[in-house]
Design a protein around this motif. Structure first.
Motif, PDB file in Angstrom:
ATOM      1  N   GLY A 250      48.357  30.405  41.254  1.00 14.75           N
ATOM      2  CA  GLY A 250      47.686  31.241  40.261  1.00 14.75           C
ATOM      3  C   GLY A 250      48.359  31.144  38.913  1.00 14.75           C
ATOM      4  N   THR A 251      48.118  30.046  38.195  1.00 18.49           N
ATOM      5  CA  THR A 251      48.734  29.898  36.872  1.00 18.49           C
ATOM      6  C   THR A 251      48.206  30.978  35.935  1.00 18.49           C
ATOM      7  OG1 THR A 251      47.066  28.264  36.251  1.00 18.49           O
ATOM      8  CG2 THR A 251      49.170  27.429  37.077  1.00 18.49           C
ATOM      9  N   THR A 252      49.007  31.308  34.941  1.00 12.99           N
ATOM     10  CA  THR A 252      48.728  32.454  34.082  1.00 12.99           C
ATOM     11  C   THR A 252      47.401  32.325  33.343  1.00 12.99           C
ATOM     12  OG1 THR A 252      51.111  32.692  33.771  1.00 12.99           O
ATOM     13  CG2 THR A 252      49.704  33.894  32.262  1.00 12.99           C
ATOM     14  N   VAL A 253      47.063  31.125  32.926  1.00 10.18           N
ATOM     15  CA  VAL A 253      45.855  30.948  32.113  1.00 10.18           C
ATOM     16  C   VAL A 253      44.658  30.557  32.972  1.00 10.18           C
ATOM     17  CG1 VAL A 253      44.818  29.733  30.163  1.00 10.18           C
ATOM     18  CG2 VAL A 253      47.234  30.380  30.091  1.00 10.18           C
ATOM     19  N   LEU A 254      44.727  29.409  33.637  1.00 15.18           N
ATOM     20  CA  LEU A 254      43.569  28.906  34.371  1.00 15.18           C
ATOM     21  C   LEU A 254      43.501  29.382  35.816  1.00 15.18           C
ATOM     22  CD1 LEU A 254      43.412  25.226  33.040  1.00 15.18           C
ATOM     23  CD2 LEU A 254      42.077  27.210  32.291  1.00 15.18           C
ATOM     24  N   TYR A 411      36.554  28.053  39.145  1.00 18.35           N
ATOM     25  CA  TYR A 411      37.910  28.594  39.071  1.00 18.35           C
ATOM     26  C   TYR A 411      38.427  28.911  40.466  1.00 18.35           C
ATOM     27  CZ  TYR A 411      36.987  28.929  34.116  1.00 18.35           C
ATOM     28  OH  TYR A 411      36.687  28.611  32.815  1.00 18.35           O
ATOM     29  N   GLN A 412      39.723  28.626  40.667  1.00 19.14           N
ATOM     30  CA  GLN A 412      40.327  28.916  41.958  1.00 19.14           C
ATOM     31  C   GLN A 412      40.696  30.385  42.098  1.00 19.14           C
ATOM     32  OE1 GLN A 412      43.463  25.689  41.819  1.00 19.14           O
ATOM     33  NE2 GLN A 412      42.788  25.443  43.933  1.00 19.14           N
ATOM     34  N   CYS A 413      40.999  31.039  40.999  1.00 16.06           N
ATOM     35  CA  CYS A 413      41.453  32.425  41.037  1.00 16.06           C
ATOM     36  C   CYS A 413      40.473  33.301  40.249  1.00 16.06           C
ATOM     37  CB  CYS A 413      42.880  32.513  40.472  1.00 16.06           C
ATOM     38  SG  CYS A 413      43.774  34.011  40.950  1.00 16.06           S
ATOM     39  N   THR A 414      40.900  34.487  39.861  1.00 17.10           N
ATOM     40  CA  THR A 414      39.995  35.409  39.166  1.00 17.10           C
ATOM     41  C   THR A 414      40.225  35.418  37.663  1.00 17.10           C
ATOM     42  OG1 THR A 414      41.442  37.336  39.478  1.00 17.10           O
ATOM     43  CG2 THR A 414      39.861  36.851  41.237  1.00 17.10           C
ATOM     44  N   ASN A 415      40.892  34.406  37.131  1.00 20.83           N
ATOM     45  CA  ASN A 415      40.979  34.192  35.682  1.00 20.83           C
ATOM     46  C   ASN A 415      39.728  33.404  35.281  1.00 20.83           C
ATOM     47  OD1 ASN A 415      43.436  34.047  37.204  1.00 20.83           O
ATOM     48  ND2 ASN A 415      44.574  33.454  35.400  1.00 20.83           N
ATOM     49  N   ILE A 416      38.859  34.003  34.520  1.00 21.52           N
ATOM     50  CA  ILE A 416      37.631  33.316  34.113  1.00 21.52           C
ATOM     51  C   ILE A 416      37.698  33.081  32.601  1.00 21.52           C
ATOM     52  CG2 ILE A 416      35.117  33.332  34.181  1.00 21.52           C
ATOM     53  CD1 ILE A 416      36.581  33.420  36.948  1.00 21.52           C
ATOM     54  N   VAL A 468      41.145  24.832  22.092  1.00 21.82           N
ATOM     55  CA  VAL A 468      41.299  25.878  21.086  1.00 21.82           C
ATOM     56  C   VAL A 468      41.048  27.236  21.733  1.00 21.82           C
ATOM     57  CG1 VAL A 468      40.561  24.292  19.262  1.00 21.82           C
ATOM     58  CG2 VAL A 468      38.871  25.818  20.334  1.00 21.82           C
ATOM     59  N   ASN A 469      41.284  28.308  20.966  1.00 19.64           N
ATOM     60  CA  ASN A 469      41.164  29.677  21.480  1.00 19.64           C
ATOM     61  C   ASN A 469      39.924  29.897  22.339  1.00 19.64           C
ATOM     62  OD1 ASN A 469      43.482  30.882  20.390  1.00 19.64           O
ATOM     63  ND2 ASN A 469      42.496  31.197  18.408  1.00 19.64           N
ATOM     64  N   PHE A 470      40.136  30.446  23.525  1.00 22.29           N
ATOM     65  CA  PHE A 470      39.029  30.836  24.390  1.00 22.29           C
ATOM     66  C   PHE A 470      39.367  32.186  25.013  1.00 22.29           C
ATOM     67  CE2 PHE A 470      41.850  27.915  26.708  1.00 22.29           C
ATOM     68  CZ  PHE A 470      42.228  28.666  27.819  1.00 22.29           C
ATOM     69  N   PHE A 471      38.336  32.896  25.472  1.00 21.83           N
ATOM     70  CA  PHE A 471      38.540  34.160  26.175  1.00 21.83           C
ATOM     71  C   PHE A 471      39.064  33.886  27.577  1.00 21.83           C
ATOM     72  CE2 PHE A 471      35.269  35.784  23.149  1.00 21.83           C
ATOM     73  CZ  PHE A 471      36.007  36.833  22.628  1.00 21.83           C
ATOM     74  N   ARG A 472      39.933  34.798  28.057  1.00 17.28           N
ATOM     75  CA  ARG A 472      40.413  34.735  29.443  1.00 17.28           C
ATOM     76  C   ARG A 472      40.247  36.126  30.041  1.00 17.28           C
ATOM     77  NH1 ARG A 472      46.576  35.175  31.345  1.00 17.28           N
ATOM     78  NH2 ARG A 472      46.171  37.058  30.149  1.00 17.28           N
ATOM     79  N   VAL A 473      39.256  36.274  30.905  1.00 18.85           N
ATOM     80  CA  VAL A 473      38.990  37.551  31.570  1.00 18.85           C
ATOM     81  C   VAL A 473      39.753  37.575  32.890  1.00 18.85           C
ATOM     82  CG1 VAL A 473      37.234  38.995  32.659  1.00 18.85           C
ATOM     83  CG2 VAL A 473      36.719  37.771  30.528  1.00 18.85           C
ATOM     84  N   ILE A 474      40.519  38.636  33.115  1.00 16.84           N
ATOM     85  CA  ILE A 474      41.228  38.815  34.374  1.00 16.84           C
ATOM     86  C   ILE A 474      40.488  39.854  35.197  1.00 16.84           C
ATOM     87  CG2 ILE A 474      43.404  39.446  35.467  1.00 16.84           C
ATOM     88  CD1 ILE A 474      43.520  36.874  33.777  1.00 16.84           C
ATOM     89  N   VAL A 475      39.914  39.424  36.300  1.00 17.79           N
ATOM     90  CA  VAL A 475      39.155  40.321  37.177  1.00 17.79           C
ATOM     91  C   VAL A 475      40.070  40.779  38.309  1.00 17.79           C
ATOM     92  CG1 VAL A 475      37.113  40.579  38.617  1.00 17.79           C
ATOM     93  CG2 VAL A 475      37.051  39.045  36.623  1.00 17.79           C
ATOM     94  N   GLY A 476      40.262  42.097  38.425  1.00 19.47           N
ATOM     95  CA  GLY A 476      41.147  42.578  39.480  1.00 19.47           C
ATOM     96  C   GLY A 476      40.922  44.023  39.879  1.00 19.47           C
TER      97      GLY A 476
END
Length: 499
Positions: A250-254, A411-416, A468-476
């Motif tokens: 679960g890498t921090t970004v992707l 995505y493998q995790c819940t970082n979208i 470049v800058n993109f949104f990263r939504v963390i679903v939890g």
């Protein structure tokens, strides 16, 4: 002459038996319940009442004077602290790798603060030592360590730094006495998308950041085992010693999960300590449906797992788990005579303070144990599984909505992660200048949503991938439903169509 009423003693002013103190505790508890806990689950409330730093400083009335303020003023200040803080339990808080604290874990946190135990010897923290030994036995079993042990650390970064410390002493136990200057240079390896705590650790422990060797990742952010093999071979040719590789679940970004089986093959072939940073993604180990993502974790030498992230314990519950029982103490023990006397009335193996480089240590285990006890294994798994279901729904929502573009197809995790392309930029040639304009969109929308207080989502570039800058939504957050996923997309459109 009338007798004077004697003033209160200092002892009375600190006594919880005093009626005034008891009333203050009741009033403060009611304030927390009414204004911090109950409102945070209401999507109609704000995630944040944003103020600029100097305005917030004035609002909080931060200056401390010689004379005390009244208890009524303290309650008002508590109210202002609540009003000025981010509501991390809000269903629209997607900014970090954690969300609202589990109610049973909150009970544990309150109880831990009331008891105020220092977890180093059994004599001063008997309950906590017994619980910590049990929890790490359970976690070790989940990981697949037959006889592992562990310790709670002040954060996942510190877990990773401790792993570096263990790896160097596994390579050469004499370094505990001689230090790192007596041998050829040691190097640390990790993926190019791994957490930055390895750089902190290299600096903190004297390796230096030049000692870090970055291993390539694929287009999904997973480390390439063949490049790890090549990098280790190159290290040996350069007469440097590779002592540790840090894999990631679960890498921090992707949110990528490394191929742990492939990594373990390489590490075992070269006798390199394999540490797994599962601080974020380790929660999947609780689920039979999802634990395949960590296949091979049992072959590692140590694991970091932040139970306050995906599993919802109170900050902070960061577990460092080690496969070899007794190795933590072997590396860290100094047997301070004022703490660790051998002739106590109980089995002194329960004096666990020498498992870590700390002395004083908070009672974090109570937050984990009461939560897990109150939920059971099934509900702990269900929380994680629901987050993955919501994340999958959001992915499809983003994919099918005009103006949105996923950074990865899956995505493998819940970082979208995704870009929002406003109408003025759609249908145009995607030149470097066009992408520079896209890079400005997420920061502008983020500013608008914070001022409005409707939502919090992080954004960032990713230089390793040229993004470049993109949104990263963390679903939890377990209180989130699919309607909250819909709100993310709809609110970005509302805030961003005129950006």
């Amino acid at each position: 002459m009338a007798s004077q009423t004697p003033s209160k003693s200092i002892a009375q002013d600190y006594s919880y038996a005093e009626p005034e103190i008891q009333q203050f505790v009741k009033d403060f508890s009611k304030l927390i319940q009414d204004e911090a806990l109950t409102p945070q689950t209401d999507p109609n409330t704000k995630v944040i009442n944003f103020r600029q730093p100097l305005d917030l400083q004035k609002y909080l009335d931060v200056e401390i004077d010689e004379e005390p303020v009244s208890r009524e003023k303290l309650l008002e200040l508590g109210r202002r602290v609540i009003d000025g803080s981010v509501v991390s339990g809000h269903p629209r808080f997607f900014n970090q790798l954690y969300s609202g604290i589990d109610p049973y874990s909150l009970f544990g946190a309150w109880l831990a603060e009331v008891l105020n135990c220092n977890v180093h010897t059994y004599e001063v923290a008997p309950v906590m030592v017994v619980l910590e030994n049990y929890i790490f036995k359970k976690i070790s079993s989940i990981i697949g360590y037959q006889d592992g042990e562990g310790v709670f650390c002040p954060g996942g970064s510190f877990c990773n730094i401790m792993a570096i410390h263990l790896a160097k002493l596994k390579y050469d136990p004499t370094l505990k006495q001689k230090g790192v200057f007596s041998i050829q240079p040691m190097v640390l390896l990790t993926s190019e998308d791994a957490h930055y705590s390895i750089a902190k650790g290299a600096n903190f422990l004297g390796f230096g950041t030049d000692s870090i060797i970055k291993v390539k990742t694929d287009d999904k952010g997973r480390v390439k085992p063949d490049d790890l093999e090549n990098k280790i071979q190159q290290c040996k040719k350069n007469k440097t010693t590779p002592v540790m590789f840090m894999a990631t679940c679960g890498t921090t970004v992707l949110g990528a999960y490394d191929d742990l089986e492939g990594v373990a093959d390489v590490c075992q072939r070269h006798n390199v300590w394999m540490h797994v940073d599962a601080a974020w993604g380790g929660g999947v180990m609780l689920s039979d449906k999802l634990k395949h993502l960590t296949k091979g974790v049992e072959r590692s030498d140590s694991v970091a797992w932040n139970i306050h992230k995906m599993s919802g314990a109170g900050i902070q519950c960061s577990a460092l788990v080690v496969k070899e029982k007794g190795f933590l103490e072997k590396c860290n023990a100094y047997r301070a005579e004022y703490l660790f006397q051998p002739d106590k009335l109980y089995d002194t193996e329960y004096d666990i303070g020498d498992r870590t480089v700390q002395c004083g240590r908070k009672n974090d285990v109570l937050k984990v144990w009461l939560m897990w006890k109150g939920r059971g294994d099934k509900a702990m798994a269900a929380r994680v599984e629901k987050a993955f279901e919501n994340a999958k729904y959001l992915t499809e929502k983003v994919r099918s909505t005009e103006g949105f573009r996923l950074v990865l197809p899956e995505y493998q995790c819940t970082n979208i992660s995704f870009w929002y392309i406003p109408p003025r930029l759609r249908g145009k040639e995607e030149t470097p200048e066009w992408w520079q304009e896209v890079a400005k969109i997420a920061p502008n929308i983020k500013a608008r949503m914070m001022l409005k207080g409707s939502m919090m989502i992080g954004y960032q570039p990713m230089s390793t991938k040229g993004l470049v800058n993109f949104f990263r939504v963390i679903v939890g957050n377990p209180i989130c439903e699919k309607s909250d996923m819909d709100f993310i997309v709809e609110e970005i459109v509302r805030l961003g169509d005129t950006v």
